[in-house]
Design a protein around this motif. Structure first.
Motif, short mmCIF file in Angstrom:
data_model
loop_
_atom_site.label_atom_id
_atom_site.label_comp_id
_atom_site.label_asym_id
_atom_site.label_seq_id
_atom_site.Cartn_x
_atom_site.Cartn_y
_atom_site.Cartn_z
N ALA A 35 0.85 -1.21 0.00
CA ALA A 35 0.00 0.00 0.00
C ALA A 35 0.88 1.25 0.00
CB ALA A 35 -0.91 -0.01 1.22
N MET A 44 2.22 1.92 -3.39
CA MET A 44 1.19 2.53 -4.26
C MET A 44 1.03 4.00 -3.94
SD MET A 44 -1.93 -0.11 -4.74
CE MET A 44 -2.27 -0.49 -3.05
N ARG A 45 0.98 4.30 -2.62
CA ARG A 45 0.77 5.70 -2.24
C ARG A 45 1.95 6.55 -2.63
NH1 ARG A 45 -3.77 7.11 -2.94
NH2 ARG A 45 -2.63 9.06 -2.91
N HIS A 47 -2.07 -6.36 -3.15
CA HIS A 47 -2.47 -5.68 -1.90
C HIS A 47 -3.89 -6.09 -1.52
CE1 HIS A 47 -3.48 -2.54 0.97
NE2 HIS A 47 -4.50 -2.21 0.20
N MET A 98 -4.64 -8.66 1.56
CA MET A 98 -5.41 -8.11 2.68
C MET A 98 -6.68 -8.92 2.90
SD MET A 98 -4.25 -5.57 4.43
CE MET A 98 -3.16 -4.16 4.46
N TRP A 114 -8.46 -7.54 -7.37
CA TRP A 114 -8.71 -8.61 -6.38
C TRP A 114 -9.94 -9.43 -6.71
CZ3 TRP A 114 -12.28 -9.77 -2.35
CH2 TRP A 114 -13.29 -8.86 -2.17
N VAL A 123 -12.90 3.25 -3.13
CA VAL A 123 -11.69 2.87 -2.39
C VAL A 123 -11.80 3.44 -0.96
CG1 VAL A 123 -9.17 3.03 -2.31
CG2 VAL A 123 -10.33 2.81 -4.52
N LEU A 172 -14.54 1.39 1.03
CA LEU A 172 -14.19 0.02 1.46
C LEU A 172 -13.14 0.04 2.57
CD1 LEU A 172 -11.43 -1.66 0.17
CD2 LEU A 172 -12.64 -1.11 -1.91
N HIS A 173 -12.24 1.04 2.52
CA HIS A 173 -11.24 1.09 3.59
C HIS A 173 -11.84 1.55 4.91
CE1 HIS A 173 -8.44 0.64 0.23
NE2 HIS A 173 -7.65 0.09 1.13
N ILE A 194 -11.25 -1.10 7.67
CA ILE A 194 -10.32 -0.71 8.74
C ILE A 194 -11.10 -0.44 10.04
CG2 ILE A 194 -8.64 1.04 9.46
CD1 ILE A 194 -7.59 1.03 6.60
N PHE A 217 -7.72 8.36 3.90
CA PHE A 217 -8.89 7.92 3.14
C PHE A 217 -10.00 8.98 3.02
CE2 PHE A 217 -6.82 3.99 4.53
CZ PHE A 217 -6.61 3.43 3.29
N MET A 275 -9.88 10.70 -0.24
CA MET A 275 -10.21 9.85 -1.40
C MET A 275 -11.68 9.98 -1.79
SD MET A 275 -8.14 6.32 -0.98
CE MET A 275 -6.42 6.29 -0.51
N ARG A 301 -10.37 4.34 -9.82
CA ARG A 301 -9.46 3.49 -9.06
C ARG A 301 -8.58 2.72 -10.05
NH1 ARG A 301 -13.46 -1.23 -6.75
NH2 ARG A 301 -11.54 -2.11 -5.92
N VAL A 321 -5.61 3.25 -11.27
CA VAL A 321 -4.80 3.93 -12.28
C VAL A 321 -3.42 4.16 -11.67
CG1 VAL A 321 -6.59 5.04 -13.63
CG2 VAL A 321 -5.77 6.15 -11.55
N ALA A 380 -1.19 7.77 4.78
CA ALA A 380 -0.81 6.36 4.68
C ALA A 380 0.51 6.11 5.41
CB ALA A 380 -0.69 5.95 3.21
#
Ligand code: HEM
Lengths: 93, 848
Positions: B70, B73-74, B97, B101, B161, B408, B411-412, B416, B459, B462, B472, B474, B494
């Motif tokens: 992650a 990616m960030r 990822h 996860m 995923w 994104v 869902l986080h 989380i 997040f 986002m 998402r 990209v 992050a």
């Protein structure tokens, strides 16, 4: 204890199957499909009511495992009835 | 209270006993349950105290590894047009990822928590199938690590995923990257199912006496529902991965529209698993919250029956919302409306739980030490994720937000808040149970605030980037679209989150003293049985439970348990034992002898993992060898089961005697077999659904089935096989010579019957000229037949196994469990095969 929730599960799988089958043969929007769906939902609702009556009959202990199980069952029936009604709404409009 | 088994519940009044315990009893117990003494014994250990810690550790390792991905990616997305990660690598990284996860961290972490905590919470010595638990763990660890390593060779999957075809079909993903995902995940799910069987039977059958359903800890309720959901949902992903792999490897066109397949089938199968998966992750975490919050607030959970009902309702409704991930795929409008309504209804049970937590916090005196902070912080984040969930349940909004960063963010927040924070709360709360030192409270507070702030910084923006149109998946974006600042802030957040996790790892290394001579103890004043003084044997004696919060309400419990004044205070004949109780009222039924560690489950796991991994690289001969070795090891492991007992009964305390052996529906093995068969039946049911679904897409491609005469032969064979299988348990119980041989003969006959029927049916279809690679009908018919055929082949192995046991004198009339279980399997196989054959022959039209 899970009777009401089972009826809810039968309902949502049932209405999905009815609309999918209708889509294969004609259209899921067809009036006949909606009426069948509506009748099925009413059946589920009646089963829910019957389940509630069955759970509330007989002895009324307040404590102990049986009373607890009945309480969980009755609230499950209530939530299931709300779910069935809510998912019937798309058919009616 | 009416008795469930005929056990006289007044006998509970004999406890705690008053007479002194015999000399040397505790030493014998310690000796029987002694910990590992050599490195090899640490590897082959099966005790839940050890495997549970390994399991949680492995899950956290995968959390850290996926977290590093992650951060990569960030870093790439921090600024527009950066070249830190090439496009291909980015695709692999986001796929890994998400996959790691979801499949290697979230589900195993909660399952691990269950394996570690449940026996202590339920007052059992161990879970009923410790070797199965250890097998599940090793299969998961080996398979998971090998899967992760594919990243280092550029072979990691890159289709996201959820691996939608046609992107993941051979045309668009020609390498073996997608195969790693399909075989790796399919295999890891099998290990999750093994764990789930262990948990269901454990919760239903190994509770402390008198722990009726109203006294069952909420966490155990959550684990029971979680494991049942795994049993219903995971077969769907196993089937989906099998079908896609068959399409990729052999060209069977399930998802290829040119030959009558349909990629929508994948979406249905994937989300029938994928959506419940979210609740599968969330429920145990919610169970942990419902345990931790009352303990930290020092008051009983408000609305306990409502919370249990809400968890049950969540379990049911989660299977009715799978298609809400497919609103943009052109499904019929009315179906979309049903799923939208169901999705909104999900918020009712989730809301009930959140309100119960808030009310409990308000009713008690909440202590905001680290577990309390994580619990409340998680609740806040989860509620925020739930609100955006209701937004995306509205179809017009979802059409706009779909596949954007808004999703994104959503869902986080849910994952989380609903799982990661509760998991940290659980680790901080329960760690003193397995470590000689708790984690640092000062560091804990720093870690919490860094994580909480980091999460929101990462997040929250986002949502905005998503609403501003950033898709998402990209790997970079152009400057000047207003996305730069929110992305940069997300990256800072992050890294704050990453720092928090790093500090936690350091604190674990500093303070964690597992398997030490003593535990840190009940530092939170927790009310559950897991806080009783314990060793590798769990509790010294198994208490009679009179309350949902026994340590709060039964004043002298801890001392009496430690003094051996309750059930099973010793280890008769030096055996490892636990008490098996009835599923509803937890009345004592029999004493279960727990097997000692051996290497077979470990070798079995290594070779099973080897089979799947070697298959990925298409070295078929080596894969077959590994598969055969796996079967051999598993048979060796089963060989020593169902062994004779020196005595018929054991005294479990206060003069109460129970049998050492039972068979049939009272036995734990029977329950496990039934659950295995439910899994098999679910795969078959979903394969049947796939068959009908594919027909409904292209009925014009469907050809006539073979003539009915061959069907009569195969169904006839199966009927005979079924009758033989069902007759075997009666035969073995006959009190006369030759009973065991008769039962063996019947089972061998039954296994031959199911194999013969499979061959007859396969040949009949083959002679019609229908081939699996030609059309969706061919593919789905042969898939269904192969499934039934696989069961028949396993039935054949079982026939061989029972014959060998007979020859080596390991079957006996007074120990009918082996015969019962194999009979159950073969009867099911016959019934399943009949169902499959009737479906493919008679639907949509018969071949008469
Ligand atoms: C601080 C921790 C985390 C960060 C910074 C993070 C970051 C990200 C980012 C940036 C993406 C989007 C990739 C893209 O679409 O290009 C992503 C996707 C995803 N994340 Fe996370 N994540 C974190 C934790 C988690 C956790 C704890 C879970 C699950 C328990 C999770 C599950 C997922 C899933 C399922 C996806 C979708 C992958 C896909 O599109 O195929 N993440 N994450």
């Amino acid at each position: 204890m899970t009777g009401g929730l089972l009826i809810w599960a039968v309902h949502f799988i049932g209405v999905y199957l009815i609309s999918s089958a209708a889509d294969v043969w004609s259209s899921s929007e067809a009036a006949s499909a909606r009426w069948i769906g509506l009748a099925f939902s009413m059946g589920c609702l009646l089963a829910d009511i019957a389940m509630a009556v069955w759970l509330s009959r007989g002895r009324r202990e307040v404590f102990g495992p049986e009373a607890w199980e009945r309480r969980v069952g009755l609230t499950g029936v209530l939530v299931a009835a709300i779910g069935v009604l809510w998912q019937t709404a798309p058919m009616a409009f | 209270m009416t008795s469930e088994t005929g056990f006289d519940v007044d006998k509970y009044d004999r406890f705690p006993t008053t007479e002194p315990r015999p000399e040397g009893e505790l030493e014998q117990l310690e000796q029987a349950w002694c910990g590992p003494r050599s490195p090899w014994e640490w590897i082959t250990a099966t005790n839940n105290n050890i495997i549970g810690v390994y399991y949680v550790g492995a899950a956290m390792l995968f959390f850290v590894l996926a977290g590093v991905l992650a951060l990569l990616m960030r870093t790439q997305l921090a600024l527009p047009m950066t070249g830190f990660l090439p496009q291909d690598t980015y695709n692999q990284i986001f796929t890994m990822h998400g996959t790691v996860m979801m499949f290697l961290f979230a589900v195993p972490a909660v399952e691990a928590l269950g394996v570690l905590l449940l026996p202590q919470m339920l007052g059992a010595r161990d879970l009923p199938f410790p070797r199965l638990g250890a097998y599940a763990f090793w299969a998961y660890l080996i398979g998971g690590l090998a899967f992760f390593c594919s990243l280092f060779f550029g072979l990691a999957p890159d289709g996201g995923w959820f691996m939608y075809p046609p992107l993941t079909s051979m045309t668009y993903s020609p390498g073996i990257n997608a195969d790693f995902w399909l075989l790796g995940i399919g295999f890891i799910e099998i290990s999750a199912i093994a764990g789930a069987i262990e948990i269901i039977v454990g919760v239903l059958k190994t509770r402390a006496p008198s722990m009726t359903l109203d006294k069952l800890p909420v966490f155990a309720w959550a684990m029971l529902i979680f494991a049942s959901m795994i049993i219903i949902a995971f077969p769907s992903i196993i089937l989906a991965t099998l079908l896609l792999e068959l399409e990729r490897a052999l060209g069977w066109p399930f998802f290829d529209p040119l030959k009558g397949g349909d990629p929508m089938l994948w979406q249905h199968l994937f989300w029938f698993f994928g959506h419940p998966e979210v609740y599968i992750i969330f429920l145990p975490a919610a169970g942990a919250m419902s345990t931790i919050i009352p303990a930290m607030a020092r008051t009983p959970l408000v609305g306990h029956p409502l919370v249990v009902m809400a968890m049950l309702a969540t379990g049911f409704i989660s299977f009715g919302v799978w298609a809400h991930h497919m609103f943009t795929t052109g499904m019929p409008q009315i179906s979309i409306n049903y799923f939208s309504a169901a999705s909104m209804a999900v918020s009712v049970p989730a809301g009930v739980q959140v309100f119960a937590w808030i009310a409990t916090i308000a009713a008690g005196r909440m202590r905001f030490s680290t577990p309390g902070l994580f619990a409340v912080g998680g609740m806040v984040i989860f509620v925020m994720g739930g609100l955006t969930g209701v937004m995306v349940a509205m179809v017009p909004f979802d059409w706009q937000a779909h596949d954007s960063y808004f999703i994104v963010a959503h869902l986080h927040y849910v994952l989380i808040g609903g799982m990661v924070f509760p998991l940290f709360a659980a680790i901080y709360y329960w760690l003193p149970m397995s470590s000689a030192r708790p984690l640092s409270e000062r560091w804990g507070k720093w870690i919490f605030w860094l994580m909480f702030a980091g999460h929101n910084l990462a997040f929250m923006p986002m949502h905005l980037t998503g609403l501003m149109g950033m898709p998402r998946r990209v790997y970079t974006y152009l400057p000047g679209r207003g996305w730069d600042l929110p992305n940069f802030i997300s990256t800072i957040g992050a890294f704050m989150f990453g720092l928090a996790v790093l500090l936690w790892v350091i604190d674990m290394i500093r303070n964690f003293r597992p398997f030490g001579p003593r535990e840190a103890g009940n530092i939170h004043d927790g009310p559950g049985l897991e806080w009783l003084p314990s060793g590798f044997y769990s509790v010294r004696s198994i208490p009679v439970v009179k309350s949902l919060y026994p340590l709060w309400d039964q004043k002298w419990l801890a001392g009496d348990v430690a003094a051996g004044r309750y059930f099973l205070p010793g280890a008769a004949r030096g055996e490892r034992q636990t008490l098996v109780t009835s599923p509803l009222n937890a009345e004592p039924q029999y004493v279960l002898r727990i097997p000692r560690p051996s290497g077979w489950h470990l070798f079995g796991a290594v070779f099973t993992a080897g089979f799947f991994l070697i298959l990925t690289i298409q070295a078929y001969a080596a894969a077959v060898i590994s598969g055969v070795l796996a079967i051999y090891c598993i048979m060796r492991w089963c060989w020593f089961l169902d062994a004779p007992h020196a005595r018929k009964t054991t005294e479990i305390g206060a003069g109460i005697r129970v049998p050492n052996y039972v068979s049939g529906p009272s036995s734990h093995g029977w329950w496990a077999m039934v659950i295995v068969l439910i899994v098999g039946g679910m795969v078959c049911l979903l394969a049947g659904f796939s068959y009908v679904f594919l027909w409904s897409r292209r009925p014009d491609l469907w050809e006539a089935p073979p003539p009915i005469s061959s069907l009569l032969v195969s169904v006839g064979l199966l009927a005979v096989a079924g009758v033989c299988a069902l007759a075997a348990p009666r035969a073995v119980r006959m009190a006369r010579d030759g009973a065991v041989s008769a039962a063996t003969g019947l089972l061998v006959l039954a296994s031959a019957g199911v194999i013969a029927a499979s061959i007859v049916e396969g040949r009949a279809w083959w002679t019609t000229g229908l081939r699996p690679e030609v059309s969706s009908q061919g593919a789905s018919v042969y898939a269904l037949l192969s499934w039934a055929g696989t069961f028949a082949a396993i039935g054949g192995l079982m026939g061989l196994y029972v014959l060998l046991r007979r020859l080596f004198g390991r079957l006996a009339s007074e120990r009918p469990s082996t015969v019962d279980l194999i009979s159950l399997f073969l009867a099911f196989t016959a019934a399943q095969s009949i169902g499959v054959m009737l479906l493919v022959r008679l639907f949509p039209g018969s071949g008469i």
